[in-house]
Design a protein around this motif. Sequence first.
Motif, PDB file in Angstrom:
ATOM      1  N   THR A 307       0.866  -1.170   0.000  1.00  0.00           N
ATOM      2  CA  THR A 307       0.000   0.000   0.000  1.00  0.00           C
ATOM      3  C   THR A 307       0.907   1.225   0.000  1.00  0.00           C
ATOM      4  N   GLU A 331      -1.326  -4.743 -10.863  1.00  0.00           N
ATOM      5  CA  GLU A 331      -2.660  -4.277 -10.493  1.00  0.00           C
ATOM      6  C   GLU A 331      -2.480  -3.045  -9.614  1.00  0.00           C
ATOM      7  N   GLU A 333      -4.452  -0.037  -7.722  1.00  0.00           N
ATOM      8  CA  GLU A 333      -5.720   0.470  -7.224  1.00  0.00           C
ATOM      9  C   GLU A 333      -5.505   1.883  -6.678  1.00  0.00           C
ATOM     10  N   GLY A 340      -3.115   4.388  -2.508  1.00  0.00           N
ATOM     11  CA  GLY A 340      -3.522   3.237  -3.290  1.00  0.00           C
ATOM     12  C   GLY A 340      -2.782   1.972  -2.909  1.00  0.00           C
TER      13      GLY A 340
END
Length: 359
Positions: A307, A331, A333, A340
């Motif tokens: 994160t 990936e 996010e 994110g």
Amino acid sequence: MVVRIDGSVGEGGGQILRTSLALAALLAREVEIINIRRGRKVPGLQPQHLTAVRAIRDITRGRTLGDELGSELLIFMPGKCEGGIYEFDVSKIRASAGSVSLIFQAVLPALLFAPRPTHLVLKGGTHVPFSPPTTYVEKVFLPLLQRMGGRANLKTIRWGWYPQGGGIVEADIEPVERLSAIELTQREELVKIEGLAVVSQLPLSIAERLCRRLLQRLSRYELVAEVELVQAPATGRGTGLFVFARYGDVVAGFSALGEVGKRAEEVADDVYRALMAHHRSGRVVDKHAADQLLLYMALAEGRSTITVSEITRHLLTNVWVIEQFLPVKFEVEGDVGKPGMVSVEGVGFRPGATSLGAV
């Protein structure tokens, strides 16, 4: 097959060049890079970029075409990286404060997987704008890499400020057989905030002001810090504030450099804002470390997830470059400018594995 990279993609900066060189060397893949640094005010290869090009060429005993100042086209044909003892000096191309951290960033992946240890001496800018300070590399990035099995250390011998440069760092890199995946998704409690308020050839009172201002700002939220006042050896004048926040056993780093006409209190305020933005995000990895970890996450064995306090265009551009070389799919996010998460299933790279290219 030649890997072709457009250097104008995304934020269009030098990271595209460095990541491309690193992966080309590691995979023994020829790479052609066009539109180098097209997104910058002065495009093309500048001294630090050209030093990185020649460094990666030399450590792999490779060949290059287009390796000259201002060039926006480069072809790199790597040989085999053996490790050893090397010295690279930005000033041999042109007197400048070109970043040694960014040169280190380019050569480290190949040297980690070399068959024998490496000792590096890098000369140039150690604490300069638009690049990670060598203290950040030492205290934040390399400990994160160590969690993955990477074994390297770096020491600043002499500081090199902008615009004089003249800094010296030494690094030692031990070979590894593979890297392990990393998972940094749950941030632990804040343990400690430490810092360095640094001056070179300037009054120590400037460092005292940096320290005092930071402590005043942190006290509003009942936060404290231990800040060391440092008179650093350097060939020219410079000042800066470098702060490290430890959450459990993970460190995040924040810094700002002094400049003519900018008060010490403003420098401290910049660091404070960056620290608090990360602190409030609740994420584990700071935005600069996230960008630097991507390549190693892709090379590691297993799925890595982190994160990050802010998704940046720099991060997304680096993702794109890595996916041109390796059969991985990141990936991501979160929106640009917001906190994110980033994850990827690594390829489990081993020395001598040259058949992993995605193109």
